[in-house]
Scaffold this motif. Structure first.
Motif, PDB file in Angstrom:
ATOM      1  N   ALA A   2      -3.937 -54.917   8.923  1.00 18.84           N
ATOM      2  CA  ALA A   2      -4.632 -55.776   9.881  1.00 18.84           C
ATOM      3  C   ALA A   2      -6.067 -55.305  10.084  1.00 18.84           C
ATOM      4  O   ALA A   2      -6.363 -54.117   9.998  1.00 18.84           O
ATOM      5  N   LYS A   3      -6.922 -56.260  10.376  1.00 19.16           N
ATOM      6  CA  LYS A   3      -8.315 -55.923  10.669  1.00 19.16           C
ATOM      7  C   LYS A   3      -8.369 -55.147  11.983  1.00 19.16           C
ATOM      8  O   LYS A   3      -7.604 -55.425  12.908  1.00 19.16           O
ATOM      9  N   ARG A   5      -9.349 -54.262  15.678  1.00 23.01           N
ATOM     10  CA  ARG A   5      -9.639 -55.102  16.845  1.00 23.01           C
ATOM     11  C   ARG A   5     -10.836 -54.487  17.577  1.00 23.01           C
ATOM     12  O   ARG A   5     -10.839 -53.295  17.877  1.00 23.01           O
ATOM     13  N   SER A  83      -7.597 -48.287  14.917  1.00 27.84           N
ATOM     14  CA  SER A  83      -7.634 -49.743  14.726  1.00 27.84           C
ATOM     15  C   SER A  83      -8.091 -50.528  15.953  1.00 27.84           C
ATOM     16  O   SER A  83      -8.235 -51.743  15.883  1.00 27.84           O
ATOM     17  N   GLU A 109     -12.068 -57.905  13.753  1.00 31.86           N
ATOM     18  CA  GLU A 109     -11.876 -59.075  14.606  1.00 31.86           C
ATOM     19  C   GLU A 109     -12.423 -58.776  16.006  1.00 31.86           C
ATOM     20  O   GLU A 109     -12.014 -57.794  16.633  1.00 31.86           O
TER      21      GLU A 109
END
Length: 191
Positions: A2-3, A5, A83, A109
């Motif tokens: 996942a990108k 946050r 992350s 994101e």
């Protein structure tokens, strides 16, 4: 994978961004990256080729070119291995925003912008008090006037941009409120 946050934390100089970021880190496990701190670290690194350039921009109360700032932020994100990031004091103008979207738009994101509202006179009082012990060359009334002018002309439109995207969460960081009282509001933003 996942990108990462990202939550951008914006507000006037002295609004309490850094104080609230410390509390968010402790409570929610985010990694705090201060664009200003990253730039000051680079400026103070004698081996850095861009350090003197950064020094001149900061001294004049001007915004450092976005490629430099985004590069330092990206390097710090990768190095951390984490992350969830609070990016404090960035993006400061449309050039920063465009540069972020170009360099980092596909890599991270932006969840929302935490906007710390605080009257200029309260911010000024806080910064001048901090300047007595911070050692920061920009914690003085002359640099502060330039920083407020830059903030009003260039950063406030960024907040408006994200507000139109319904990505701004505002908190009152001002008059008569303790950092803990402000953080009670901040907690609601991260639920």
């Amino acid at each position: 994978m996942a990108k990462p946050r990202v939550v951008f934390v914006l507000g006037a100089p002295g609004s309490g961004k850094g104080t609230q970021c410390e509390k968010i880190v402790q409570h929610f496990g985010y990694t705090h990256l201060s664009a200003g701190d990253l730039l000051r670290q680079e400026r103070n690194d004698p081996a850095s080729e861009v350090g003197q350039l950064i020094h001149n921009y900061i001294k004049e109360g001007k915004i450092v070119p976005v490629e430099i700032t985004c590069g330092l932020i990206e390097k710090a994100m990768v190095k951390s291995g984490k992350s969830k990031f609070l990016i404090d004091g960035f993006p400061r103008n449309h050039d920063n925003l465009s540069g972020w979207n170009e360099q980092m738009g596909e890599k991270a994101e932006v969840a929302f912008v935490l906007f710390v509202e605080c009257p200029e006179e309260v911010c000024t009082e806080r910064i001048l008090k901090r300047g007595q012990s911070s050692g920061r060359t920009d914690d003085n009334i002359e640099s502060l006037r330039k920083r407020f002018n830059t903030y009003t002309k260039e950063t406030v439109p960024i907040v408006r941009h994200y507000d139109q995207l319904e990505k701004v969460r505002k908190i009152n960081g001002g008059t008569g409120r303790t950092p803990d009282e402000v953080f009670e509001d901040v907690k609601q933003m991260f639920q």
